[in-house]
Write a protein that holds these residues in place. Sequence first.
Motif, PDB file in Angstrom:
ATOM      1  N   PRO A 347      12.590  96.576  -4.938  1.00 51.65           N
ATOM      2  CA  PRO A 347      12.977  96.347  -6.334  1.00 51.65           C
ATOM      3  C   PRO A 347      14.408  95.850  -6.508  1.00 51.65           C
ATOM      4  CG  PRO A 347      13.205  98.674  -5.829  1.00 51.65           C
ATOM      5  CD  PRO A 347      12.761  97.985  -4.545  1.00 51.65           C
ATOM      6  N   ASN A 348      15.210  95.850  -5.433  1.00 46.81           N
ATOM      7  CA  ASN A 348      16.651  95.648  -5.606  1.00 46.81           C
ATOM      8  C   ASN A 348      17.216  94.431  -4.897  1.00 46.81           C
ATOM      9  OD1 ASN A 348      16.863  98.108  -7.096  1.00 46.81           O
ATOM     10  ND2 ASN A 348      16.876  99.255  -5.171  1.00 46.81           N
ATOM     11  N   LEU A 349      16.897  94.247  -3.609  1.00 43.18           N
ATOM     12  CA  LEU A 349      17.584  93.236  -2.803  1.00 43.18           C
ATOM     13  C   LEU A 349      17.356  91.823  -3.332  1.00 43.18           C
ATOM     14  CD1 LEU A 349      17.183  94.163   0.968  1.00 43.18           C
ATOM     15  CD2 LEU A 349      19.085  94.630  -0.555  1.00 43.18           C
ATOM     16  N   THR A 350      18.458  91.086  -3.434  1.00 44.96           N
ATOM     17  CA  THR A 350      18.374  89.663  -3.756  1.00 44.96           C
ATOM     18  C   THR A 350      18.690  88.802  -2.540  1.00 44.96           C
ATOM     19  OG1 THR A 350      20.685  89.617  -4.486  1.00 44.96           O
ATOM     20  CG2 THR A 350      19.003  90.069  -6.164  1.00 44.96           C
ATOM     21  N   ALA A 351      19.256  89.402  -1.475  1.00 45.82           N
ATOM     22  CA  ALA A 351      19.592  88.648  -0.263  1.00 45.82           C
ATOM     23  C   ALA A 351      19.391  89.528   0.961  1.00 45.82           C
ATOM     24  CB  ALA A 351      21.032  88.145  -0.322  1.00 45.82           C
ATOM     25  N   LEU A 352      18.805  88.943   1.997  1.00 52.05           N
ATOM     26  CA  LEU A 352      18.588  89.651   3.253  1.00 52.05           C
ATOM     27  C   LEU A 352      18.872  88.694   4.408  1.00 52.05           C
ATOM     28  CD1 LEU A 352      17.532  92.135   4.842  1.00 52.05           C
ATOM     29  CD2 LEU A 352      15.235  91.105   4.685  1.00 52.05           C
ATOM     30  N   ASP A 353      19.824  89.043   5.266  1.00 51.66           N
ATOM     31  CA  ASP A 353      20.157  88.221   6.431  1.00 51.66           C
ATOM     32  C   ASP A 353      19.517  88.851   7.665  1.00 51.66           C
ATOM     33  OD1 ASP A 353      21.154  86.621   8.378  1.00 51.66           O
ATOM     34  OD2 ASP A 353      23.250  86.762   7.756  1.00 51.66           O
ATOM     35  N   ILE A 354      18.493  88.192   8.186  1.00 48.43           N
ATOM     36  CA  ILE A 354      17.789  88.688   9.363  1.00 48.43           C
ATOM     37  C   ILE A 354      17.910  87.692  10.518  1.00 48.43           C
ATOM     38  CG2 ILE A 354      16.115  90.247   8.278  1.00 48.43           C
ATOM     39  CD1 ILE A 354      14.266  87.919   7.895  1.00 48.43           C
ATOM     40  N   SER A 355      18.935  86.850  10.481  1.00 45.36           N
ATOM     41  CA  SER A 355      19.122  85.865  11.538  1.00 45.36           C
ATOM     42  C   SER A 355      19.483  86.537  12.857  1.00 45.36           C
ATOM     43  CB  SER A 355      20.222  84.872  11.134  1.00 45.36           C
ATOM     44  OG  SER A 355      21.429  85.553  10.858  1.00 45.36           O
ATOM     45  N   GLY A 356      19.162  85.869  13.950  1.00 44.62           N
ATOM     46  CA  GLY A 356      19.528  86.387  15.266  1.00 44.62           C
ATOM     47  C   GLY A 356      18.748  87.610  15.688  1.00 44.62           C
ATOM     48  N   ASN A 357      17.463  87.722  15.252  1.00 42.26           N
ATOM     49  CA  ASN A 357      16.658  88.879  15.629  1.00 42.26           C
ATOM     50  C   ASN A 357      15.419  88.511  16.440  1.00 42.26           C
ATOM     51  OD1 ASN A 357      17.698  91.548  14.564  1.00 42.26           O
ATOM     52  ND2 ASN A 357      17.958  90.239  12.769  1.00 42.26           N
ATOM     53  N   ALA A 358      15.295  87.234  16.824  1.00 42.79           N
ATOM     54  CA  ALA A 358      14.235  86.775  17.734  1.00 42.79           C
ATOM     55  C   ALA A 358      12.849  87.222  17.286  1.00 42.79           C
ATOM     56  CB  ALA A 358      14.526  87.280  19.157  1.00 42.79           C
ATOM     57  N   MET A 359      12.549  87.007  16.009  1.00 44.91           N
ATOM     58  CA  MET A 359      11.260  87.445  15.475  1.00 44.91           C
ATOM     59  C   MET A 359      10.160  86.413  15.664  1.00 44.91           C
ATOM     60  SD  MET A 359      12.490  89.321  11.987  1.00 44.91           S
ATOM     61  CE  MET A 359      13.249  87.808  11.436  1.00 44.91           C
ATOM     62  N   GLY A 360      10.558  85.153  15.833  1.00 45.05           N
ATOM     63  CA  GLY A 360       9.585  84.106  16.089  1.00 45.05           C
ATOM     64  C   GLY A 360       8.635  83.847  14.934  1.00 45.05           C
ATOM     65  N   ASP A 361       7.468  83.244  15.266  1.00 47.33           N
ATOM     66  CA  ASP A 361       6.501  82.868  14.238  1.00 47.33           C
ATOM     67  C   ASP A 361       5.916  84.085  13.532  1.00 47.33           C
ATOM     68  OD1 ASP A 361       6.931  80.259  14.878  1.00 47.33           O
ATOM     69  OD2 ASP A 361       5.162  80.052  16.159  1.00 47.33           O
ATOM     70  N   VAL A 373       4.686  88.145  -2.915  1.00 49.08           N
ATOM     71  CA  VAL A 373       4.686  89.282  -3.839  1.00 49.08           C
ATOM     72  C   VAL A 373       6.069  89.512  -4.440  1.00 49.08           C
ATOM     73  CG1 VAL A 373       4.192  91.749  -4.069  1.00 49.08           C
ATOM     74  CG2 VAL A 373       2.852  90.346  -2.477  1.00 49.08           C
ATOM     75  N   ASN A 374       7.089  89.359  -3.602  1.00 51.67           N
ATOM     76  CA  ASN A 374       8.465  89.676  -4.032  1.00 51.67           C
ATOM     77  C   ASN A 374       9.020  88.557  -4.908  1.00 51.67           C
ATOM     78  OD1 ASN A 374      11.429  89.671  -3.914  1.00 51.67           O
ATOM     79  ND2 ASN A 374      11.188  91.376  -2.502  1.00 51.67           N
ATOM     80  N   SER A 375       9.401  88.895  -6.121  1.00 51.41           N
ATOM     81  CA  SER A 375       9.995  87.911  -7.042  1.00 51.41           C
ATOM     82  C   SER A 375      11.493  88.134  -7.226  1.00 51.41           C
ATOM     83  CB  SER A 375       9.302  87.992  -8.406  1.00 51.41           C
ATOM     84  OG  SER A 375       9.457  89.299  -8.951  1.00 51.41           O
ATOM     85  N   ARG A 376      12.033  89.106  -6.526  1.00 52.56           N
ATOM     86  CA  ARG A 376      13.446  89.472  -6.672  1.00 52.56           C
ATOM     87  C   ARG A 376      14.338  88.727  -5.681  1.00 52.56           C
ATOM     88  NH1 ARG A 376      17.241  91.681 -10.089  1.00 52.56           N
ATOM     89  NH2 ARG A 376      18.694  93.039  -8.986  1.00 52.56           N
ATOM     90  N   LEU A 377      13.861  88.575  -4.437  1.00 57.68           N
ATOM     91  CA  LEU A 377      14.684  88.001  -3.373  1.00 57.68           C
ATOM     92  C   LEU A 377      15.021  86.540  -3.653  1.00 57.68           C
ATOM     93  CD1 LEU A 377      15.662  89.276  -0.635  1.00 57.68           C
ATOM     94  CD2 LEU A 377      13.919  87.884   0.463  1.00 57.68           C
ATOM     95  N   ARG A 378      16.296  86.193  -3.501  1.00 57.89           N
ATOM     96  CA  ARG A 378      16.747  84.823  -3.719  1.00 57.89           C
ATOM     97  C   ARG A 378      17.164  84.129  -2.431  1.00 57.89           C
ATOM     98  NH1 ARG A 378      14.111  84.950  -7.044  1.00 57.89           N
ATOM     99  NH2 ARG A 378      14.334  84.978  -9.302  1.00 57.89           N
ATOM    100  N   TRP A 379      17.477  84.895  -1.382  1.00 60.96           N
ATOM    101  CA  TRP A 379      17.965  84.296  -0.130  1.00 60.96           C
ATOM    102  C   TRP A 379      17.541  85.165   1.047  1.00 60.96           C
ATOM    103  CZ3 TRP A 379      20.847  85.349   4.160  1.00 60.96           C
ATOM    104  CH2 TRP A 379      21.332  84.256   4.889  1.00 60.96           C
ATOM    105  N   ALA A 380      16.990  84.513   2.074  1.00 58.86           N
ATOM    106  CA  ALA A 380      16.656  85.207   3.316  1.00 58.86           C
ATOM    107  C   ALA A 380      16.977  84.282   4.465  1.00 58.86           C
ATOM    108  CB  ALA A 380      15.183  85.603   3.346  1.00 58.86           C
ATOM    109  N   GLY A 381      17.746  84.755   5.435  1.00 57.42           N
ATOM    110  CA  GLY A 381      18.164  83.911   6.554  1.00 57.42           C
ATOM    111  C   GLY A 381      17.506  84.354   7.843  1.00 57.42           C
ATOM    112  N   GLY A 390      20.617  75.504   7.129  1.00 58.00           N
ATOM    113  CA  GLY A 390      21.426  76.505   7.824  1.00 58.00           C
ATOM    114  C   GLY A 390      20.623  77.711   8.252  1.00 58.00           C
ATOM    115  N   GLY A 391      19.307  77.539   8.437  1.00 60.07           N
ATOM    116  CA  GLY A 391      18.489  78.661   8.865  1.00 60.07           C
ATOM    117  C   GLY A 391      18.179  79.606   7.729  1.00 60.07           C
ATOM    118  N   ALA A 392      18.182  79.127   6.504  1.00 63.45           N
ATOM    119  CA  ALA A 392      17.944  80.013   5.362  1.00 63.45           C
ATOM    120  C   ALA A 392      16.767  79.527   4.542  1.00 63.45           C
ATOM    121  CB  ALA A 392      19.182  80.069   4.485  1.00 63.45           C
ATOM    122  N   VAL A 393      16.021  80.472   4.020  1.00 64.96           N
ATOM    123  CA  VAL A 393      14.987  80.180   3.052  1.00 64.96           C
ATOM    124  C   VAL A 393      15.511  80.613   1.698  1.00 64.96           C
ATOM    125  CG1 VAL A 393      12.639  80.681   2.302  1.00 64.96           C
ATOM    126  CG2 VAL A 393      13.146  80.525   4.740  1.00 64.96           C
TER     127      VAL A 393
END
Length: 399
Positions: A347-361, A373-381, A390-393
């Motif tokens: 319900p809260n986060l608008t940005a989440l940086d998950i770069s450099g975690n080798a998550m792949g496809d 589903v999430n309509s709150r998030l504005r930036w995820a890297g 720059g590796g961001a959605v």
Amino acid sequence: MKLSLEVSEQILHMMSQSSHLEELVLETCGLRGDFVRRLAQALAGHSSSGLRELSLAGNLLDDRGMAALSRHLERCPGALRRLSLAQTGLTPRGMRALGRALATNAAFDSALTHLDLSGNPGALGSSEDSGGLYSFLSRPNVLSFLNLAGTDTALDTLFAALSRGCCTSLTHLDASRNIFSRTKSRTAPAALQLFLSRARTLRHLGLAGCKLPPDALRALLDGLALNTHLRDLHLDLSTCELRSAGAQVIQDLVCDAGAVSSLDLADNGFGSDMVTLVLAIGRSRSLRHVALGRNFNVRCKETLDDVLHRIVQLMQDDDCPLQSLSVAESRLKLGASVLLRALATNPNLTALDISGNAMGDAGAKLLAKALRVNSRLRWAGSEGWDQRAGGAVERRAPG
């Protein structure tokens, strides 16, 4: 761009004639000390020069060049508002000459608002100040931006000066990649606490890479807890080798430091202490932006899962003011899927940086599913996705 001799000559001629030009920026132009000496001569011979902002950052200036420029600054009636000599190879001798100029010319007290001397290793490494920079900083002045990152200044000496002179106007202070103290005095942390309790307008405090001992960290947070004037402060404590002892201090005091709205704790070796540290962060009513990357060096899978689930609880707490979170460069691999699944009910986060975690496809698919589903998030890297951005959605709100 590297300036040719012809262009350099034209610039010097212009500076010797113009009474209206206020700003001169010659950054990383391949200039040497000889050009600076001639620039100082041109300005000294032009009493009606209107120059108020000067940046020579990224050029290799020698001591003779700095001495000539400092002599001009010491005597000129119209002081600069902004001065940048970042990454210019300043030596202790050149720094002392500049410091004396700032301290001697009283016009700088009411004119200079921006001073950048960063990226000059060893320039402030000497305990001998010769009535220079620290003397200027310890007088009432109008500095709002000060960058001394990577100059080998001792933080206890710096903050002792700042607590007397820069409390009312300083908004941005970067003292990263320096040492805390050259002595083992128990009173050293007091200077840090005193400045932070007196500061009135500070919005950015960078101490990254400073290897803060626990008593210094406690003094820092105590000073912020005592300060009733500061709001929305970004505090960068990344790569300070805080480890378990530092984590304990943060747990004890972070809730009282209500001035801090953005906190960077990346790369501090917290390990299993992240479990209780995340709980303490969740109790803070002021923190809106937190960086925790490169702290997940936990050997036990159960402990890592516990940390990640605590972060999920943080993300899903309706009462938690947290808006952005970074767990970048943590090599979580599939462990990050716990965070991505939580985005569906976040319900809260608008940005989440998950770069450099080798998550792949697999991680990309989980993120895509959560974003349906999430309509709150504005930036995820994340690494490897949309490199042009720059590796961001990024999702933009309508309009």
